[in-house]
Design an enzyme around this catalytic site. Sequence first.
Site, PDB file in Angstrom:
ATOM      1  N   SER A 126       0.834  -1.207   0.000  1.00  0.00           N
ATOM      2  CA  SER A 126       0.000   0.000   0.000  1.00  0.00           C
ATOM      3  C   SER A 126       0.864   1.251   0.000  1.00  0.00           C
ATOM      4  O   SER A 126       1.983   1.261   0.518  1.00  0.00           O
ATOM      5  CB  SER A 126      -0.872  -0.013   1.270  1.00  0.00           C
ATOM      6  OG  SER A 126      -1.452   1.259   1.466  1.00  0.00           O
ATOM      7  N   TYR A 151      -1.589  -0.889  10.812  1.00  0.00           N
ATOM      8  CA  TYR A 151      -1.907  -1.423   9.471  1.00  0.00           C
ATOM      9  C   TYR A 151      -0.771  -1.102   8.511  1.00  0.00           C
ATOM     10  O   TYR A 151      -0.228  -2.002   7.861  1.00  0.00           O
ATOM     11  CB  TYR A 151      -3.220  -0.840   8.937  1.00  0.00           C
ATOM     12  CG  TYR A 151      -3.358  -1.016   7.441  1.00  0.00           C
ATOM     13  CD1 TYR A 151      -3.098   0.045   6.580  1.00  0.00           C
ATOM     14  CD2 TYR A 151      -3.705  -2.237   6.889  1.00  0.00           C
ATOM     15  CE1 TYR A 151      -3.184  -0.115   5.206  1.00  0.00           C
ATOM     16  CE2 TYR A 151      -3.795  -2.410   5.518  1.00  0.00           C
ATOM     17  CZ  TYR A 151      -3.529  -1.336   4.683  1.00  0.00           C
ATOM     18  OH  TYR A 151      -3.602  -1.503   3.311  1.00  0.00           O
ATOM     19  N   LYS A 155       2.300  -3.570   6.483  1.00  0.00           N
ATOM     20  CA  LYS A 155       2.672  -3.565   5.056  1.00  0.00           C
ATOM     21  C   LYS A 155       4.177  -3.332   4.909  1.00  0.00           C
ATOM     22  O   LYS A 155       4.846  -3.990   4.108  1.00  0.00           O
ATOM     23  CB  LYS A 155       1.892  -2.490   4.297  1.00  0.00           C
ATOM     24  CG  LYS A 155       0.403  -2.783   4.168  1.00  0.00           C
ATOM     25  CD  LYS A 155       0.151  -4.123   3.494  1.00  0.00           C
ATOM     26  CE  LYS A 155      -1.326  -4.425   3.352  1.00  0.00           C
ATOM     27  NZ  LYS A 155      -1.576  -5.792   2.822  1.00  0.00           N
TER      28      LYS A 155
END
Length: 344
Positions: A126, A151, A155
């Site tokens: 992302s 989050y 990644k």
Amino acid sequence: MAKVLVTGGTGFIGSHTVVELQNVGFEVIIVDNLSNSNIDVLNGIEKITGIRPAFENIDCVDYVSMDRMFDKYNDIDAIIHFAAFKAVGESVEKPLLYYRNNLISLVNLLQLMPIHKVKNIVFSSSCTVYGQPDILPVTEEAPIKIALSPYGNTKQIGEEIIRDTIHSNPCYQSIILRYFNPIGAHASAEIGELPNGVPNNLLPFVTQTAIGLRKQLQVFGNDYNTPDGSCIRDYIHVVDLAKAHVIAVQRMLNEKTTSRVETFNLGTGVGLSVLEIIENFEKVTGVKVPYRIVDRREGDIEKVWADPTYANDVLGWSANETVEETLRSAWAWELNLAQRAQAE
Ligand code: WQD
């Protein structure tokens, strides 16, 4: 026929990628624990392509079940790993849930690949890894900044796990795809974004407000250093994003990669603000979206959009859908959901 394992394949981006893989002749196996998606998505995929993908209801965190799954489908040519939790705000509230789910699922896959002679993996990353870039548009060379959420950290750590693993063992090949903001739905309106509960992301909240499921959209801040004060993002049609995954798998299977880990930004290269999205949506659909400006949302960055040149040049891929068509497809999907609800 080459066989692709798609983890998280009943999810938003996963389901659209399954359709594009089937469209060019790949055999697809979906592994998904349905924690944030619905088994009915398989019906939507089958309606579009005429092919119902093999489906295994497995949690990727469950090593033994994943090992058995690889035994069952013993000639998988590539993996596309979508399965992960992805709500920024929820990750701040429940960090261990995110670290466990997002990282152990990846480690399991990487441990099982050499055992089952699977060499190729596409990793769903992302633009969050960039945090707030110093220079825009952002290229793949931009520095990775301290993650603003667990989050985003999963990644970043996921990418590092892949790079370290491949450095240690030449049997692997990986392409890391850094998504910007995926929105929209397949033209058939048979599949689309279907978040469980109250949407975290902007577009499903816009379409649910437009159709009357939500009273009012909250715009998280208009005091940012942007032309209209609201945050800017690079909104990419989910089908354009899905097609990039097919190209990435083909690139690895055809051994066209130039290094064992390649990383690409997948965006349109155009930044749009929240208020511009609302304005474009109202123009395209003729439907008003009641909203009010509220405080900023913790963890939001101010503005980010991609420099997609590297993906354009090396993958031969670019985002083709216009923002109007993308917003129209999101609305058509919401209308289809409403029709289904009425029919039930
Ligand atoms: C976009 C803009 C909000 C909701 C995250 C992840 C990214 C990807 C997509 C998974 C922001 C504003 C939103 C609302 C609003 N994750 N907004 N009102 O945060 O850019 O990206 O989700 O694929 O990796 O980081 O996406 O859609 O949540 O927000 O004003 O009700 O819309 O403040 O400026 P985000 P988003």
